[in-house]
Design a protein around this motif. Sequence first.
Motif: not given
Length: 769
Positions: A562-577
């Motif tokens: 959910g964190f990786t996809t739902i607000f990924v526009a504001a945090f593009p580094l989420a998939p990397l983490l």
Amino acid sequence: MPRMRAKPASHSASLGLSQAEESLRILVGTEGDSFPLMEINAGETEASEQWDYVLVADRRTQRNPRQACQQRRFLEELRTKGFHYKMMEDREKVFFGVRADSRIFDLYRTLLMEPEGPAARVQPARPAPIPATTRIRIVNFVLNSKTAAGDTLEDLVKDGVFETRFALHKGEDDLKKKWAQWRNMVNKQPIDDIRDYFGEKVALYFAWLGWYTYMLVPAAVAGLVIFLSGFSLFNASQISKEICEADDILLCPRGDHGRKYQRLSDTCVFAKLTHLFDNEGTVLFAIFMALWATVFLEIWKRQRARVVLHWDLYGWDEDQEEMALELINCPDYKLRPHQHSYLRSTAILTLCLLMICLMIGMAHVLVVYRVLAAALFNSALLFQEEQVTTAVVVTGALVHYVAILIMTKVNKRVALKLCDFEKPRTFSERESKFTVKFFTLQFFAHFSSLVYIAFILGRINGHPGKSVRLAGLWRLEECHLSGCMMDLFLQMAIIMGLKQTLSNCMEYLGPWLAHKCRLIRVKLGHASEDPELRDWRRNYLLNPVNTFSLFDEFMEMMIQYGFTTIFVAAFPLAPLLALFSNLVEIRLDAIKMVRLQRRLVPRKAKDIGTWLQVLETIGVLAVIANGMVIAFTSEFIPRMVYKYHYGPCRKGADPAVDCLTGYINHSLSVFHTKDFQDPIRIEGSENVTECRYRDYRNAQDYNLSEQFWVLLAIRLVFLILFEHVALCIKLIAAWFVPDVPQSVKNKVLEDKYRTLREKICSSRKSTDV
């Protein structure tokens, strides 16, 4: 020296054992029982691998007449069902090894009408040995069923009759070498070996987690490119240049204590940082992630189909499996039909809505905290005024993380109570209903504050001179000076960072330390000389597992997804983490399951169950949330509207002029300092006649301006278009990539054809005879 006693299944018959005996008679039934007296080779009976399950009781229970009687009654009932047990003692504990008679497994084969595992269609002359996973599953099901007295093993454990129970770890050395080691972090997982040891449910979890981690690579690379592309424009952005050179623009005071005007140029660094994740590539990345989530799920469905076909479980039926186990446990089992109560469903829905309201209320509590913290930090002079907002955001994220930990425990108990009230028919149905309820509550617990920051923070504050106040005293919190995207970015970074680091550390260090402490305590005590008892004690000293052990791992991954996809526009580094976290998570879970925990009870499955619907729901929510972030939180829409409607390029591009020239002056509203209620208290107000603030309002009456309504209309149009385009892309991708590969469909078709041909041939032969 510990005492060891090989107990017959009947307490009324005494059995003498000696090392010279070559065979051992085990009483598995009395007159009238369906399982007669059997003779089994002593070496086979005494061998450690014959005992699949162990019950443990404290020796003090043997001196308690009531508890000792309950023990005997429970074991006697197991005997009548065709189970053998062996009792062994040391100075503190009493161990009961349990195994089922081979006739129970023959009955299991007969009921399901197919051999266990990927065996040939033609039955061999001698049946294949029953896998340990099946033996443990059957024993566990019968042990946890209700007894004739109406008790379950769980009730006896709560009553102190037994201390615990567990399946034995045996033959795990191969998994330890190939899988449960940190040095194997990038190696391919032995999914078939995991299935042979832990069962299909665990194997499918690791197969899914491995595929999810593999698919995170392109998402992480894309997010990193979007983030780094901001560095290429770090000093070239026209907006950043205007902010850094705006020494003559003063921002209106934001706090109630020690208020003063602030130069816009003081926010230069944050403006450049914001451009790293709030740039033109954000829209493309959000659409890419919507496509990525769909492709990931569709290809996973194909992977699952291949794996399930390889395991010969493509046509396996969960209801049939559970009914077979019920009949093995009790031949007089009566089928429980499906039931539905609208009254009960209404009550459950009402309670769920109340809990969701509580989760949303938590977000309001966080709002109150941030308002009070801002006032405290200002009054206590703990931070400089320009640092207060950052301090409030960081501490607010920490408070939110602690609240998540507390509410996770509350949500689990509430979801369990709701499931018990709903009275599901089977364990699998109960698990599915629990999954939906618990995930729903967890979703609101994790994302309610992010929704507040993304879409509410700073939008209901009024304007300078007429601020909205909490309880008429404290001014509501403003967005960061560089915009609300910075607040959302910081909140996401802190929560994801804490969850990926602290949670993983605690998930590993907690069981590791607990196991080491138990081992030290035993080493200081005594060690058994009997190898079998020593092996049982080794398993006993491992950390306990429960029904939620695998469920908790799935839930952790769903929240991360959910964190990786739902607000990924504001945090593009989420998939990397998430990628780095999953590489650690796979080996951490492997080490925990093989080395630190008791053996999980194997469960049969042909998919990941309700979690697949959860993933698909998150994918749809991600499209909606990212569209709203770009439309309402990001500066993307205001920049584009200014560029083509208000800016210097509205009549055509001019190579000599940047199309965003003048955007900052256009996006800041004017406030006349004479309209402050108490302008004297503002530091440096003597020579200041006007200040600026982020909003679209008229300078005369401070009402919302025409630009605000134009922007709002365009934001809504963009949101509708973005969601429809992204959802259409998802639907096309789902149609383009079939759920089941053609090779799997053809293999299933060939098997059906071969079966029908064999039936025709056998029918012709019988007719000829």
